[in-house]
Structures are given as C-alpha cells and as structure tokens.
Design an enzyme around this catalytic site. Structure first.
Site, PDB file in Angstrom:
ATOM      1  N   GLU A  50      -7.998  -1.359   3.755  1.00  0.00           N
ATOM      2  CA  GLU A  50      -6.798  -1.607   2.939  1.00  0.00           C
ATOM      3  C   GLU A  50      -5.742  -2.342   3.754  1.00  0.00           C
ATOM      4  OE1 GLU A  50      -5.353   1.943   1.055  1.00  0.00           O
ATOM      5  OE2 GLU A  50      -7.258   2.268   0.006  1.00  0.00           O
ATOM      6  N   ARG A 106       5.113  -3.235  -3.510  1.00  0.00           N
ATOM      7  CA  ARG A 106       4.156  -3.475  -2.427  1.00  0.00           C
ATOM      8  C   ARG A 106       2.783  -3.512  -3.088  1.00  0.00           C
ATOM      9  NH1 ARG A 106       5.070  -5.459   2.260  1.00  0.00           N
ATOM     10  NH2 ARG A 106       3.540  -4.198   3.389  1.00  0.00           N
ATOM     11  N   ASP A 120       2.115  10.074  -9.302  1.00  0.00           N
ATOM     12  CA  ASP A 120       0.710  10.407  -9.077  1.00  0.00           C
ATOM     13  C   ASP A 120       0.057  10.620 -10.437  1.00  0.00           C
ATOM     14  OD1 ASP A 120       0.394  10.214  -6.347  1.00  0.00           O
ATOM     15  OD2 ASP A 120       1.114  12.236  -5.953  1.00  0.00           O
ATOM     16  N   ARG A 140      -5.955   1.655   6.458  1.00  0.00           N
ATOM     17  CA  ARG A 140      -6.970   2.709   6.485  1.00  0.00           C
ATOM     18  C   ARG A 140      -8.318   2.183   6.020  1.00  0.00           C
ATOM     19  NH1 ARG A 140      -4.912   6.620   1.438  1.00  0.00           N
ATOM     20  NH2 ARG A 140      -5.215   5.041  -0.162  1.00  0.00           N
ATOM     21  N   ARG A 158       2.596  21.931   8.878  1.00  0.00           N
ATOM     22  CA  ARG A 158       2.219  23.348   8.830  1.00  0.00           C
ATOM     23  C   ARG A 158       1.848  23.874  10.215  1.00  0.00           C
ATOM     24  NH1 ARG A 158      -2.304  21.461   5.281  1.00  0.00           N
ATOM     25  NH2 ARG A 158      -1.313  21.331   3.239  1.00  0.00           N
ATOM     26  N   TYR A 163       6.857   5.876  -8.610  1.00  0.00           N
ATOM     27  CA  TYR A 163       5.553   6.129  -8.014  1.00  0.00           C
ATOM     28  C   TYR A 163       5.002   7.478  -8.483  1.00  0.00           C
ATOM     29  CZ  TYR A 163       1.479   6.267  -5.295  1.00  0.00           C
ATOM     30  OH  TYR A 163       0.152   6.358  -4.974  1.00  0.00           O
ATOM     31  N   ARG A 194       7.077  13.634   1.930  1.00  0.00           N
ATOM     32  CA  ARG A 194       5.881  13.875   1.105  1.00  0.00           C
ATOM     33  C   ARG A 194       4.790  14.578   1.905  1.00  0.00           C
ATOM     34  NH1 ARG A 194       4.256   9.902  -3.335  1.00  0.00           N
ATOM     35  NH2 ARG A 194       2.128  10.282  -2.696  1.00  0.00           N
TER      36      ARG A 194
HETATM   37  P1  FAD Z   1      -1.794   2.064 -14.689  1.00  0.00           P
HETATM   38  O1  FAD Z   1      -2.999   2.804 -14.251  1.00  0.00           O
HETATM   39  O2  FAD Z   1      -1.283   0.967 -13.814  1.00  0.00           O
HETATM   40  O3  FAD Z   1      -2.093   1.467 -16.150  1.00  0.00           O
HETATM   41  C1  FAD Z   1      -1.289   0.496 -16.755  1.00  0.00           C
HETATM   42  C2  FAD Z   1      -2.209  -0.402 -17.568  1.00  0.00           C
HETATM   43  O4  FAD Z   1      -1.410  -1.300 -18.335  1.00  0.00           O
HETATM   44  C3  FAD Z   1      -3.112  -1.274 -16.699  1.00  0.00           C
HETATM   45  O5  FAD Z   1      -4.465  -1.090 -17.072  1.00  0.00           O
HETATM   46  C4  FAD Z   1      -2.649  -2.686 -16.998  1.00  0.00           C
HETATM   47  O6  FAD Z   1      -3.721  -3.630 -16.987  1.00  0.00           O
HETATM   48  C5  FAD Z   1      -2.066  -2.528 -18.391  1.00  0.00           C
HETATM   49  N1  FAD Z   1      -1.096  -3.568 -18.720  1.00  0.00           N
HETATM   50  C6  FAD Z   1      -0.003  -3.923 -18.005  1.00  0.00           C
HETATM   51  N2  FAD Z   1       0.617  -4.959 -18.594  1.00  0.00           N
HETATM   52  C7  FAD Z   1      -0.093  -5.266 -19.716  1.00  0.00           C
HETATM   53  C8  FAD Z   1       0.029  -6.260 -20.717  1.00  0.00           C
HETATM   54  N3  FAD Z   1       0.991  -7.194 -20.685  1.00  0.00           N
HETATM   55  N4  FAD Z   1      -0.892  -6.296 -21.722  1.00  0.00           N
HETATM   56  C9  FAD Z   1      -1.905  -5.386 -21.749  1.00  0.00           C
HETATM   57  N5  FAD Z   1      -2.071  -4.443 -20.796  1.00  0.00           N
HETATM   58  C10 FAD Z   1      -1.180  -4.376 -19.808  1.00  0.00           C
HETATM   59  N6  FAD Z   1      -2.401   9.183  -7.798  1.00  0.00           N
HETATM   60  C11 FAD Z   1      -2.894  10.392  -7.438  1.00  0.00           C
HETATM   61  O7  FAD Z   1      -2.627  11.402  -8.107  1.00  0.00           O
HETATM   62  N7  FAD Z   1      -3.706  10.523  -6.336  1.00  0.00           N
HETATM   63  C12 FAD Z   1      -4.055   9.465  -5.558  1.00  0.00           C
HETATM   64  O8  FAD Z   1      -4.800   9.622  -4.582  1.00  0.00           O
HETATM   65  C13 FAD Z   1      -3.545   8.170  -5.919  1.00  0.00           C
HETATM   66  N8  FAD Z   1      -3.846   7.097  -5.182  1.00  0.00           N
HETATM   67  C14 FAD Z   1      -3.351   5.866  -5.533  1.00  0.00           C
HETATM   68  C15 FAD Z   1      -3.673   4.752  -4.754  1.00  0.00           C
HETATM   69  C16 FAD Z   1      -3.185   3.497  -5.096  1.00  0.00           C
HETATM   70  C17 FAD Z   1      -3.513   2.287  -4.256  1.00  0.00           C
HETATM   71  C18 FAD Z   1      -2.362   3.361  -6.254  1.00  0.00           C
HETATM   72  C19 FAD Z   1      -1.830   2.006  -6.653  1.00  0.00           C
HETATM   73  C20 FAD Z   1      -2.048   4.455  -7.035  1.00  0.00           C
HETATM   74  C21 FAD Z   1      -2.527   5.724  -6.679  1.00  0.00           C
HETATM   75  N9  FAD Z   1      -2.232   6.843  -7.452  1.00  0.00           N
HETATM   76  C22 FAD Z   1      -2.720   8.078  -7.075  1.00  0.00           C
HETATM   77  C23 FAD Z   1      -1.359   6.746  -8.638  1.00  0.00           C
HETATM   78  C24 FAD Z   1      -2.143   6.526  -9.943  1.00  0.00           C
HETATM   79  O9  FAD Z   1      -2.851   5.314  -9.881  1.00  0.00           O
HETATM   80  C25 FAD Z   1      -1.159   6.501 -11.105  1.00  0.00           C
HETATM   81  O10 FAD Z   1      -0.491   7.724 -11.188  1.00  0.00           O
HETATM   82  C26 FAD Z   1      -1.776   6.230 -12.480  1.00  0.00           C
HETATM   83  O11 FAD Z   1      -2.761   5.273 -12.441  1.00  0.00           O
HETATM   84  C27 FAD Z   1      -0.668   5.805 -13.412  1.00  0.00           C
HETATM   85  O12 FAD Z   1      -1.184   5.494 -14.686  1.00  0.00           O
HETATM   86  P2  FAD Z   1      -0.407   4.477 -15.629  1.00  0.00           P
HETATM   87  O13 FAD Z   1      -1.112   4.528 -16.935  1.00  0.00           O
HETATM   88  O14 FAD Z   1       1.033   4.738 -15.588  1.00  0.00           O
HETATM   89  O15 FAD Z   1      -0.567   3.027 -14.931  1.00  0.00           O
HETATM   90  N1  UDP Z   2       2.260   8.359   6.671  1.00  0.00           N
HETATM   91  C1  UDP Z   2       2.211   8.158   8.026  1.00  0.00           C
HETATM   92  N2  UDP Z   2       1.023   8.277   8.673  1.00  0.00           N
HETATM   93  C2  UDP Z   2      -0.125   8.599   8.019  1.00  0.00           C
HETATM   94  C3  UDP Z   2      -0.064   8.814   6.636  1.00  0.00           C
HETATM   95  C4  UDP Z   2       1.140   8.675   5.979  1.00  0.00           C
HETATM   96  O1  UDP Z   2       3.222   7.857   8.641  1.00  0.00           O
HETATM   97  O2  UDP Z   2      -1.185   8.676   8.674  1.00  0.00           O
HETATM   98  C5  UDP Z   2       3.563   8.179   6.002  1.00  0.00           C
HETATM   99  C6  UDP Z   2       3.728   6.809   5.337  1.00  0.00           C
HETATM  100  O3  UDP Z   2       5.071   6.404   5.519  1.00  0.00           O
HETATM  101  C7  UDP Z   2       3.505   7.096   3.881  1.00  0.00           C
HETATM  102  C8  UDP Z   2       4.059   8.518   3.752  1.00  0.00           C
HETATM  103  O4  UDP Z   2       3.731   9.147   4.985  1.00  0.00           O
HETATM  104  O5  UDP Z   2       4.184   6.185   3.053  1.00  0.00           O
HETATM  105  C9  UDP Z   2       3.490   9.312   2.601  1.00  0.00           C
HETATM  106  O6  UDP Z   2       2.098   9.386   2.761  1.00  0.00           O
HETATM  107  P1  UDP Z   2       1.131   9.507   1.537  1.00  0.00           P
HETATM  108  O7  UDP Z   2      -0.259   9.632   2.028  1.00  0.00           O
HETATM  109  O8  UDP Z   2       1.676  10.532   0.622  1.00  0.00           O
HETATM  110  O9  UDP Z   2       1.327   8.046   0.920  1.00  0.00           O
HETATM  111  P2  UDP Z   2       0.747   7.316  -0.353  1.00  0.00           P
HETATM  112  O10 UDP Z   2      -0.240   6.339   0.193  1.00  0.00           O
HETATM  113  O11 UDP Z   2       0.137   8.337  -1.279  1.00  0.00           O
HETATM  114  O12 UDP Z   2       1.974   6.683  -0.895  1.00  0.00           O
END
Ligand code: FAD
Ligand code: UDP
Length: 375
Positions: A309, A253, A359, A284, A180, A357, A176
């Site tokens: 985190e 996780r 985005d 981080r 570069r 997973y 991922r």
């Molecule tokens: P969710 O946002 O999880 O929405 C699902 C909803 O369903 C929740 O509100 C939940 O409460 C509800 N639900 C579940 N079960 C029930 C139930 N039984 N009854 C009623 N409601 C329910 N993506 C990026 O593009 N860039 C990023 O930098 C990025 N960073 C992230 C960092 C973290 C820590 C995480 C966890 C994700 C990150 N993502 C990021 C991914 C991003 O969060 C997801 O792509 C997006 O939120 C997915 O939307 P979703 O609707 O599928 O799920």
């Molecule tokens: N990673 C790493 N060092 C860093 C950042 C990321 O080794 O400083 C690794 C880690 O295994 C991570 C993967 O690269 O799961 C992908 O990173 P990304 O930032 O895309 O992870 P995300 O948190 O979005 O899953």
C-alpha cells in the site's frame, strides 16, 4: 406516479443497508453504482482461491450488539483477530502497543517496568507541555508512549500515511490506537470482530437480495432521467460533487495498491505487516489469505496474494479514501452540510456524503438509523 420510492446512489455498506431495510418495509428501491460492481469499498476479487480486498484490507469490528447481530443474521463471520506486526528496519514489534511491544523494545517484563520506562521517556514532553493539552500528533504520541516508540513505530508510518509532518496533524488520530499493559496483540478493543466466511461480496449480495440494482451507472451522467424515477433519494457519493463543487473541492488521501500473486503458500505469516520506517516507500503489506485461512489451512491454496500500500495525495479521478481532518476541509464540509440540511427529498449518508472516516460498523449503524427514521 413514481416507479420507485427510493433511488439509492451508491451500493456500498450504507446504500446497501438502507436498501435492505427499505425494501423489507415494502418500499420499491433502485440502487445504482458508477463502478462495475456492487459493494463499494468492501468489494473483493477472488484470485487463486483467495478473497482479495480490492480497495484495502477490511476487518469488521464493533461493540454494537445490534449491528453485530444484524450482519450475523445475513452471513457467518470467522474468528479473525487483527494483530498486525510492525517492521522497523527489519526488526519486528507487535502492535498495538502492549507488553509484547515493550518487551521487544526495552526488554522489560512487567507492567510496572514498562510504565516506569514510558514515564522516564515522556518526562521531556511533559515538562514542555507543563499541563497544557497536546496540540498535534507528535506531542500527543510522545506524551502517550515516549520517544522510542514514537520514533520507531509512529513517526515514519504516520508521515507516510498522511503526507504531512506529525507536528501538523491532529492529536486525535493517534488516540485511535490502543495502549495496554497486558500481553495482548488484538488491535481492537471491541467486543466483536471477524470477516465474513464467504467474503464481503456475500454480505452485500444478502443485503441487496430482491433489490433492483444497476452498475456502471453514474448518477451525474444520468441525473435527469434518474431523478424522475423516485420519490426520494439516498445519496452516498461525495457531497461536494452533488453540489457541483460550488464552494470548492474537499481533499482526501488515497492509497495505491500494488497487488501480486506469489508462487508460495505463505509469504509473511501474517495478514498485516506495517513498515514503520520513513525510507520504505509503502506503508504496509497485506497478505490476503491470512484473513480467512488459519493454521495449516494456509497451505490449502498453493499460491498467495499480497498488496503493498502506497499512500498518496488524492487527485480528481482517483479513489477518495481518507477525508483530510483539517480546519480548511472541516469548514468547507460545513458549508455543503448546510445545503444538504435544506433538502426535502434527498437524504445524505455514508463516508463520502458525510465526509467522515466511518468504519464499517458505524456506517451500518447510521444507515439503520436513517432507515428507522424515514422508512
Ligand atoms: P463506499 O463503500 O465508498 O460506497 C460508496 C459507493 O458510492 C461506491 O460504490 C461508489 O462507487 C458509489 N458512488 C459514488 N459516487 C457515485 C455516483 N456519482 N454515481 C453512482 N455511484 C456513486 N472499515 C472497517 O470497519 N474496518 C477496516 O479494516 C476498514 N479498512 C478500510 C481500508 C481502506 C483503505 C478504506 C478506504 C476504508 C476502510 N474501512 C474500514 C472503511 C469502510 O470502507 C467504510 O466504512 C465503508 O465502506 C463505508 O461505506 P459507504 O457506503 O459509506 O461508502
Ligand atoms: N499508526 C502508526 N503506526 C502504525 C499504525 C498506525 O503510527 O504502525 C498511526 C497512524 O497515524 C494511523 C493511526 O495510528 O493513522 C491510526 O491507525 P489505524 O490503524 O487505526 O489507521 P487506519 O488505517 O484504520 O486509518
């Protein structure tokens, strides 16, 4: 007669995007969420004049023009470009791995010098592999960037994040990250990137404008009453829960956020600093204001909000964040998926229902697709 055409379980980006398109097509939708707010994981709190990414830092990035145009038709995006820094035992390195990192690591200045050094460092693993594909993350990382970068910037961080040795993790996780041979700290290769100027809640509000919503409403606690309200359902919660875990529980996780308000306008000078050594217990530190205030504007708010985190194994009752990509979970998910495919009135989508997973941009893309096919 049904009161609604669609009951949408979950108000995250998937549910909200589907509801937006369905209601524009004249369908009556009810969106419910078990949480006290809408928006799923992109929801933000507003603290000390700063949007705080409550469920983890969210940076929007995509090369899909349709998705980018769609979100920009709803809200404006700022010019945030993700350029995290790695802190390894108090020495700083730029990410992703690029000429700045190689210069900081080895003092090399030209792409040729950097390539020569990486080549030298990966000769051992190349010999061991002898032409076969890397079988795990350690082999893959050593082959991509050599020993120094693997040991200082990858191994500790990855093992903290996933709670497993790199030798037991799939190789694709590390692919991922861009590699570069130019001086460019942009973490993403995508064409478009940014953060909604007024925060992600504004995007969710726009998506759900005119749509009926209910928060604090758990689908499973109200299943009978809810199911008779709508002709069809879009379900975005955990797929194993939908089927009462009949084949067993999927694993995740999760992340524990330790969020603090600090009495200083600028704590670390960057939105994201990764702690890549094994000893520091968190992965981080996020300083939220840097996602939305640039240059001198950082000083417009006198305080700052940071989140440390801590990545941990998921237990029931915790937020399921990252699906665990191993063979046991993939096989279990396949069993649930087979059941889902037989449903005639339920559509499944999003991160939890597809155990993938996603985005944000691919989540929206999938929801737009599902709406096109069904509405
Ligand atoms: P969710 O946002 O999880 O929405 C699902 C909803 O369903 C929740 O509100 C939940 O409460 C509800 N639900 C579940 N079960 C029930 C139930 N039984 N009854 C009623 N409601 C329910 N993506 C990026 O593009 N860039 C990023 O930098 C990025 N960073 C992230 C960092 C973290 C820590 C995480 C966890 C994700 C990150 N993502 C990021 C991914 C991003 O969060 C997801 O792509 C997006 O939120 C997915 O939307 P979703 O609707 O599928 O799920
Ligand atoms: N990673 C790493 N060092 C860093 C950042 C990321 O080794 O400083 C690794 C880690 O295994 C991570 C993967 O690269 O799961 C992908 O990173 P990304 O930032 O895309 O992870 P995300 O948190 O979005 O899953």
């Amino acid at each position: 007669m049904f009161k609604y055409d669609y009951l949408i379980v979950g108000s995250g980006l998937f549910g909200a995007t589907f509801a937006n398109k369905a209601s524009q097509a004249g369908k009556r939708c009810l969106v419910i969420d078990q949480r006290a707010h809408l928006g799923g994981n992109v929801y933000c709190d507003f603290v000390e004049g700063i949007h705080v990414h409550t469920y983890g830092a969210h940076i929007f990035h995509t090369s899909n023009k349709e998705v980018w145009d769609f979100v920009n038709s709803l809200v404006s995006f700022n010019r945030y470009t993700n350029s995290p820094i790695a802190n390894y035992k108090d020495k700083y390195y730029n990410l992703p791995f690029n000429m700045n990192t190689f210069y900081q690591m080895w003092g090399v200045r030209t792409p040729q010098e950097a390539q020569d050094e990486i080549c030298r460092q990966r000769s051992v693993i190349s010999r061991q592999l002898n032409g076969r594909e890397p079988r795990n993350l350690e082999e893959q990382a050593l082959l991509l960037v050599g020993k120094d970068i693997y040991e200082k910037l990858i191994k500790g961080y990855t093992e903290k994040q996933w709670g497993r040795p790199c030798t037991e993790l799939p190789a694709f996780i590390i692919r991922r990250l861009p590699l570069r041979f130019v001086y460019d700290n942009n973490y993403f290769n995508d064409l478009y990137q940014g953060i909604p100027v007024d925060g992600y809640n504004a995007l969710i509000d726009k998506l759900l404008e005119g749509v009926e919503t209910r928060v604090n409403c758990d689908f499973f606690e109200n299943r009978e009453e809810l199911c008779v309200l709508a002709k069809k359902m879009v379900y975005t919660g955990p797929i194993d829960q939908f089927y009462d875990y009949r084949f067993g529980k999927l694993e995740y996780r999760t992340v524990r956020f330790e969020t603090e308000v600090l009495d200083t306008p600028n704590y670390q000078g960057n939105a994201v600093i990764n702690y890549t050594d094994r000893e520091t217990p968190f992965t981080r530190i996020i300083e939220h204001k840097h996602f939305e205030s640039f240059g001198q504007a950082v000083y417009d708010t006198p305080k700052t909000v940071i989140s440390r985190e801590y990545s941990t194994e998921w237990q029931p009752g915790m937020e399921p964040y990252y699906p665990v990509n191993d063979t046991r979970n993939a096989a279990l998910y396949a069993q649930y998926k087979a059941l889902a495919e037989k449903e005639t009135n339920v559509l499944f989508g999003g991160r939890l229902a597809e155990y993938k997973y996603y985005d944000m941009a691919p989540t929206i893309e999938q929801a737009l697709c599902l709406a096109k096919e069904n509405v």
